[in-house]
Design a protein around this motif. Structure first.
Motif, PDB file in Angstrom:
ATOM      1  N   CYS A  93       1.146  -3.172   4.204  1.00 31.27           N
ATOM      2  CA  CYS A  93       0.078  -4.114   3.843  1.00 31.27           C
ATOM      3  C   CYS A  93       0.110  -4.432   2.349  1.00 31.27           C
TER       4      CYS A  93
ATOM      5  N   LYS B 284       0.832  -1.202   0.000  1.00 29.45           N
ATOM      6  CA  LYS B 284       0.000   0.000   0.000  1.00 29.45           C
ATOM      7  C   LYS B 284       0.873   1.261   0.000  1.00 29.45           C
TER       8      LYS B 284
ATOM      9  N   VAL C 199      -4.960  -5.179   6.498  1.00 27.02           N
ATOM     10  CA  VAL C 199      -5.014  -3.936   7.275  1.00 27.02           C
ATOM     11  C   VAL C 199      -3.956  -3.920   8.374  1.00 27.02           C
ATOM     12  N   CYS C 200      -3.618  -2.724   8.816  1.00 29.90           N
ATOM     13  CA  CYS C 200      -2.669  -2.534   9.913  1.00 29.90           C
ATOM     14  C   CYS C 200      -3.026  -1.209  10.594  1.00 29.90           C
TER      15      CYS C 200
ATOM     16  N   CYS D 279      -3.118   1.934   7.973  1.00 33.64           N
ATOM     17  CA  CYS D 279      -4.242   2.107   7.042  1.00 33.64           C
ATOM     18  C   CYS D 279      -5.594   2.028   7.752  1.00 33.64           C
TER      19      CYS D 279
ATOM     20  N   CYS E 145       1.955   2.081   4.069  1.00 30.64           N
ATOM     21  CA  CYS E 145       2.204   1.038   5.066  1.00 30.64           C
ATOM     22  C   CYS E 145       2.657  -0.229   4.351  1.00 30.64           C
TER      23      CYS E 145
HETATM   24 ZN   LIG Z   1      -1.736  -1.136   6.326  1.00 32.97          ZN
END
Ligand SMILES: [Zn+2]
Length: 498
Positions: free
Chosen positions: A31, A26, A44-45, A48, A29
């Protein structure tokens, strides 16, 4: 609604195109950006998901792909640019702002050349190509009691999104469609995106206004959204031209507003007026450093640009002496153009005349039988089993008299199906051309004795009977005989027996 002559008003269209970039990660990040088949909210993290206290980190590859695109679109790359926060409240934006670029984008002032059939080429200005992040996806549902609710999937949030803003230089729905076709082609050549409207990685919004012909001042701008195909963009713009023409003729003012295209009804509907438009309150993103480019960074990327479609088409016309129409089709995709050049390569040893002849034959096969088979199996040329060198080898078999042109079609069908080399197919199916008249004479005699009535008819002066006998004999040889010599031998035998 009546359509009035377009000359009374001039149509002014500008397109904004959003393109998801083909990066592994992304935008800010670590991901994975490849979420297509992933269950909701699995890519996701904290970054994000916009949890408090997290810091974004710029994806270098996304910056490179955007600069690469900008260079392909003849843009200038300023040495300094920055990211900004674009603030707006919407459920698909958990942060309450989108990281985008406001006054100092990665690139500006480019152009894209389009050409409508029978018209001169026109350069359409590119205002800027900049980088931002995609938003989450919302799914609107209704429960058993009829209550509506929405679900949010954060997998898409933070995927690198490139925005290509075009100048209002387009003058018709046809030009808008041509611009999109051209843009998609360039993006595919450079490989920066999958560019698939259905998958949502290529999205288009249009601004359209009409003004009395001859005036420089722009009319009220209507923004059209929700168009999911090139066809939809074309239809929506055609609809807007008619609608606005009708309203202007009736003496009405065109309000500045955002309208959505309703595919099922074939019309646009008002979504929000200018008064409700957002004030995005842009300000520089405090968590990211500005970007400064060294000249060699930009030059290194310029060096990575492939030969672009227009340049390649012109070279095809010149180098292979192809008509423009064919050169256009052959360079439509990079994979097709690469296949063509690989297939023609073995002909380079010949003198120029022979080379050009072979280049033309390869083009004929690629745009004829090969294209037909690819179409029928909904296959891309990149996935075809036929090797470029094998297509050339098959043409050489026809040229050398090993197989007839008629048989070549069945040989190619088999090559397409199995990926076998042409000589292997010819041997396996026993399709070698009949050599010498003895073999053909044997077949001809067989046909003559099996068809006494047509033979008598022919001898009685009925010419059509000959066609029938030739057909029977060709069928008997499975197309392995040269039709001209077969006809000659048949006639001679019929004379002899008369
Ligand atoms: Zn992320």
């Amino acid at each position: 609604m009546t359509t009035v002559p377009a000359t009374r008003y001039e149509t002014v269209i500008g397109l904004e195109v959003h393109v998801q970039l083909q990066t592994e990660r992304k935008m800010f990040c670590g991901c994975s950006a490849g979420y297509a088949d992933a269950p909701p909210n699995t890519h996701v993290c904290p970054v994000c998901m916009a949890l408090p206290g997290v810091l974004p980190v710029i994806n270098r590859r996304a910056v490179e792909l955007t600069v690469l695109t900008a260079l392909a679109l003849n843009c200038e790359i300023p040495s300094y640019s920055k990211f900004d926060r674009k603030n707006y409240p919407y459920p698909d934006l958990l942060k309450g702002y989108q990281i985008s670029q406001y006054d100092l984008p990665l690139s500006r002032d480019g152009w894209l050349e389009i050409q409508l059939e029978g018209e001169e080429p026109r350069r359409i200005g590119i205002t800027r190509v900049h980088l931002e992040e995609d938003t989450a996806r919302l799914a609107h549902r209704t429960d058993g009691s009829g209550e509506t609710y929405s679900l949010i999937d954060m997998n898409r949030a933070g995927v690198p999104l490139m925005e290509i803003v075009g100048e209002p230089d387009l003058r018709s729905a046809e030009e808008a469609r041509e611009y999109l076709v051209k843009l998609r082609q360039i993006l595919r050549y450079t490989g920066v995106s999958k560019v698939n409207l259905e998958e949502g990685n290529f999205r288009c919004d249009a601004n359209i206004s009409l003004r009395p012909a001859g005036l420089d001042e722009l009319g009220s701008k209507v923004e059209v959204k929700n168009m999911n195909s090139f066809r939809a963009v074309y239809d929506a713009l055609r609809f807007e031209v008619d609608r606005q023409t009708h309203d202007l003729d009736a003496g009405n003012r065109i309000p500045q507003e955002t309208r959505g295209w309703v595919e099922t009804e074939g019309r646009t509907v008002s979504q929000r007026s200018k008064e409700e438009a957002h004030d995005y309150r842009y300000f520089p993103e405090p968590d990211l450093p500005p970007l400064t480019f060294q000249a060699d960074f930009v030059e290194r990327l310029r060096g990575q640009l492939p030969e672009l479609p227009d340049a390649r088409r012109r070279r095809f016309e010149e180098e292979y002496a192809l008509p423009r129409y064919e050169a256009n089709l052959l360079t439509e995709s990079r994979a097709r153009a690469d296949f063509y050049e690989a297939a023609v390569a073995p002909a380079r040893g010949h003198d120029h005349g022979t080379f050009v002849k072979h280049a033309k034959q390869v083009a004929n096969w690629m745009l004829g039988d090969f294209a037909r088979l690819l179409n029928a199996s909904a296959m891309d040329i990149a996935d075809a089993k036929v090797a470029p060198a094998d297509l050339y080898a098959m043409i050489a078999l026809v040229e050398g008299g090993t197989i007839t042109g008629k048989v070549a079609k069945s040989v190619f069908d088999e090559m397409f199906r199995t990926g076998q080399a042409p000589d292997a197919v010819v041997e396996e199916l026993g399709l070698e051309q009949m050599r010498g008249s003895d073999e053909i004479t044997a077949v001809v005699d067989q046909v003559i004795s099996a068809n006494p009535k047509p033979v008598a008819d022919y001898q009685g002066g009925k010419q059509e009977a000959l066609k029938f006998l030739v057909g029977q004999a060709m069928k008997e040889t499975r197309g392995r005989a040269d039709p001209a010599s077969l006809t000659e031998i048949l006639k001679a035998r019929l004379e002899a027996k008369a």
